[in-house]
Design an enzyme around this catalytic site. Structure first.
Site, PDB file in Angstrom:
ATOM      1  N   ASP A 200     -16.392  -0.569  10.050  1.00 37.18           N
ATOM      2  CA  ASP A 200     -16.220  -0.481  11.501  1.00 37.18           C
ATOM      3  C   ASP A 200     -17.129   0.581  12.103  1.00 37.18           C
ATOM      4  O   ASP A 200     -16.967   0.951  13.272  1.00 37.18           O
ATOM      5  CB  ASP A 200     -14.760  -0.200  11.853  1.00 37.18           C
ATOM      6  CG  ASP A 200     -14.227   1.093  11.221  1.00 37.18           C
ATOM      7  OD1 ASP A 200     -14.989   1.752  10.470  1.00 37.18           O
ATOM      8  OD2 ASP A 200     -13.061   1.439  11.482  1.00 37.18           O
ATOM      9  N   GLY A 201     -18.100   1.085  11.310  1.00 34.34           N
ATOM     10  CA  GLY A 201     -18.986   2.128  11.789  1.00 34.34           C
ATOM     11  C   GLY A 201     -18.339   3.501  11.817  1.00 34.34           C
ATOM     12  O   GLY A 201     -18.954   4.474  12.272  1.00 34.34           O
TER      13      GLY A 201
ATOM     14  N   HIS B  13      -9.873   0.441  -0.075  1.00 36.72           N
ATOM     15  CA  HIS B  13     -10.800   1.027   0.915  1.00 36.72           C
ATOM     16  C   HIS B  13     -11.638   2.175   0.335  1.00 36.72           C
ATOM     17  O   HIS B  13     -11.393   3.353   0.573  1.00 36.72           O
ATOM     18  CB  HIS B  13     -10.130   1.418   2.212  1.00 36.72           C
ATOM     19  CG  HIS B  13      -8.836   2.170   2.148  1.00 36.72           C
ATOM     20  ND1 HIS B  13      -8.641   3.312   1.408  1.00 36.72           N
ATOM     21  CD2 HIS B  13      -7.658   1.932   2.772  1.00 36.72           C
ATOM     22  CE1 HIS B  13      -7.415   3.751   1.578  1.00 36.72           C
ATOM     23  NE2 HIS B  13      -6.797   2.922   2.417  1.00 36.72           N
TER      24      HIS B  13
ATOM     25  N   HIS C 136     -15.192   4.348   9.324  1.00 42.94           N
ATOM     26  CA  HIS C 136     -14.637   4.659   7.999  1.00 42.94           C
ATOM     27  C   HIS C 136     -15.722   4.922   6.960  1.00 42.94           C
ATOM     28  O   HIS C 136     -15.569   5.786   6.095  1.00 42.94           O
ATOM     29  CB  HIS C 136     -13.755   3.507   7.502  1.00 42.94           C
ATOM     30  CG  HIS C 136     -12.384   3.479   8.072  1.00 42.94           C
ATOM     31  ND1 HIS C 136     -12.118   3.038   9.351  1.00 42.94           N
ATOM     32  CD2 HIS C 136     -11.179   3.835   7.539  1.00 42.94           C
ATOM     33  CE1 HIS C 136     -10.812   3.128   9.570  1.00 42.94           C
ATOM     34  NE2 HIS C 136     -10.220   3.604   8.491  1.00 42.94           N
TER      35      HIS C 136
ATOM     36  N   ALA D 166      -2.258   7.622   6.453  1.00 45.20           N
ATOM     37  CA  ALA D 166      -1.241   7.375   7.479  1.00 45.20           C
ATOM     38  C   ALA D 166       0.060   6.851   6.884  1.00 45.20           C
ATOM     39  O   ALA D 166       0.711   5.978   7.459  1.00 45.20           O
ATOM     40  CB  ALA D 166      -1.780   6.402   8.521  1.00 45.20           C
TER      41      ALA D 166
ATOM     42  N   ASP E  44      -8.077  -3.570   7.155  1.00 46.13           N
ATOM     43  CA  ASP E  44      -7.095  -2.486   7.178  1.00 46.13           C
ATOM     44  C   ASP E  44      -6.595  -2.292   8.606  1.00 46.13           C
ATOM     45  O   ASP E  44      -6.293  -1.172   9.041  1.00 46.13           O
ATOM     46  CB  ASP E  44      -7.676  -1.183   6.622  1.00 46.13           C
ATOM     47  CG  ASP E  44      -6.600  -0.151   6.295  1.00 46.13           C
ATOM     48  OD1 ASP E  44      -5.427  -0.524   6.163  1.00 46.13           O
ATOM     49  OD2 ASP E  44      -6.947   1.051   6.197  1.00 46.13           O
TER      50      ASP E  44
ATOM     51  N   GLU F 195       0.880  -1.175   0.000  1.00 47.40           N
ATOM     52  CA  GLU F 195       0.000   0.000   0.000  1.00 47.40           C
ATOM     53  C   GLU F 195       0.914   1.220   0.000  1.00 47.40           C
ATOM     54  O   GLU F 195       1.125   1.874   1.009  1.00 47.40           O
ATOM     55  CB  GLU F 195      -0.927  -0.001   1.215  1.00 47.40           C
ATOM     56  CG  GLU F 195      -1.999   1.063   1.101  1.00 47.40           C
ATOM     57  CD  GLU F 195      -2.909   1.124   2.306  1.00 47.40           C
ATOM     58  OE1 GLU F 195      -3.945   1.785   2.216  1.00 47.40           O
ATOM     59  OE2 GLU F 195      -2.585   0.510   3.341  1.00 47.40           O
TER      60      GLU F 195
END
Length: 386
Positions: free
Chosen positions: A250-251, A218, A253, A142, A275, A131
């Site tokens: 995950d609620g 993503h 992203h 990040a 991720d 990535e």
């Protein structure tokens, strides 16, 4: 080793079946059926017989994009990779692609060599994912901006050589100089190319797909969103049947309703990824992602002192629950997004992703509320929580 599981509610991409049974032989599924046909298999020497009592039985989960877990980072060598994978396997992930953040070339080559060694020893490790470093600076997330650059043919050859054929996927921004040529080079080498961390518009993203990119990293994160006059990369991916689409559920992203829209638009092409960084399956606190500092609070990972998301603390069973419960996705489609669809995206769907004879004996037994009870990978037990 023979494992016989009976009385299950099987859920995979082929559908949901009650009173289901499966028998494994060694690392593969030997037979399946409905009713009492499992009795003959239960008498095999040393057979383990499990009464599912109506619980869900799914294929093992496949994570094509993760960075660590259990306090351990995939960027930190073989021992930490093994420790992190132990955590994810307890949550149903039986096959994993090892993702690496942007780093100097020599560091990436050493990591790729280490992952190649691990993959030779452990068939549950499917290979590596770069990535970066070929990412847009204004959508770097990040990743350390010092290590970001445009693709270079000779450099890519060095990375491919270091991976010894185990580089599964690479994420790049197609607007970078030389990026489309890099897509051609990587596809020719058998690497799945993903569009991500990009400022590309709809037309350029389509052009990357026409060159052979088949994945969107993503979706909705680290890229332009969908606008009514600027459809952007997500719209390009949703409308292209050649392309698989990663989602981090995950609620945080991606909103559950946006996830529902994505599943509606491309129901068989969604991949539920983690991720995950080192804090997955661990506690809040301070961690590293590559050489950047990450702070985790209430399960949310951010670059320290910023509001920049730094991966997730997700496990794939939690992503499944989010899909089914929060987004209202049909369980067959939600399970598919963890199993058959990622297998297809990696061109491994002839061996992985289904509870069917001849497929790998990767199995997850789950409670009625979609929590993991037992996990088998290649026919061997890797987790038991009853």
């Amino acid at each position: 080793m023979t494992v016989v599981i009976h009385g299950a509610t099987k859920v995979d991409a082929d559908g949901q079946v009650d009173d289901f049974w499966v028998a494994t032989s060694g690392s593969a599924i030997a037979a399946t059926g409905i009713g009492t046909g499992w009795h003959g298999w239960s008498t095999a020497p040393g057979a383990t017989v499990v009464n599912a009592a109506g619980r869900y039985l799914t294929p093992g989960f496949i994570d094509v994009h993760g960075h660590g877990g259990g306090g351990h980072s995939f960027d930190n060598g073989a021992d930490e990779i093994r420790s992190a994978l132990t955590v994810h396997r307890q949550h149903g992930t039986t096959r994993s692609v090892i993702s690496l953040v942007a780093n100097p070339l020599d560091t990436l080559c050493r990591s790729l060599e280490s992952i190649a060694d691990l993959a030779e020893q452990d068939p549950l490790i499917l290979g590596s994912h770069l990535e970066g470093p070929y990412l847009a600076r204004n959508h770097r997330g990040a990743h350390n901006p010092e290590y970001l650059r445009s693709p270079d043919r000779a450099e890519i050859e060095s990375l491919l050589a270091a991976s010894r054929g185990t580089l599964r996927q690479l994420t790049l921004a197609p607007e970078l100089p030389g990026a489309l040529d890099a897509v051609d080079q990587l596809v020719e080498a058998g690497v799945v190319v993903a569009v991500g961390h990009t400022d590309a518009d709809f037309a350029l993203t389509k052009q990357a797909f026409d060159h052979g990119a088949t994945l969107l990293t993503h979706a909705f994160n680290a890229m332009p969103g969908i606008k009514h006059r600027e459809p952007g990369p997500v719209t390009a991916a949703l409308g292209d049947p050649r392309v698989a689409i990663e989602l981090i559920l995950d609620g945080f992203h991606v909103h559950p309703e946006v996830a529902r829209v994505a599943f509606f638009a491309a129901p068989q092409r969604i991949l539920l990824i983690t991720d995950a960084m080192a804090a997955a399956g661990s506690s809040d606190g301070h961690y590293k992602l590559g050489d950047l500092n990450v702070s985790v609070e209430n399960g949310r990972a951010m670059l320290s002192g910023t509001t920049t998301i730094a991966g997730s603390t997700l496990t794939q069973d939690a992503a499944l629950r989010s899909a089914v419960i929060d987004s209202g996705i049909d369980p067959v489609l939600a399970v598919r997004a963890l199993t058959a669809s990622p297998a297809r995206a990696l061109l491994l769907d002839a061996a992985l992703g289904y509870v069917s004879p001849g497929f790998a004996a990767d199995l997850v037994l789950m409670s009625p509320d979609w929590h993991v009870d037992d996990v088998w990978a290649a026919g061997e037990p890797v987790a038991h929580t009853l």
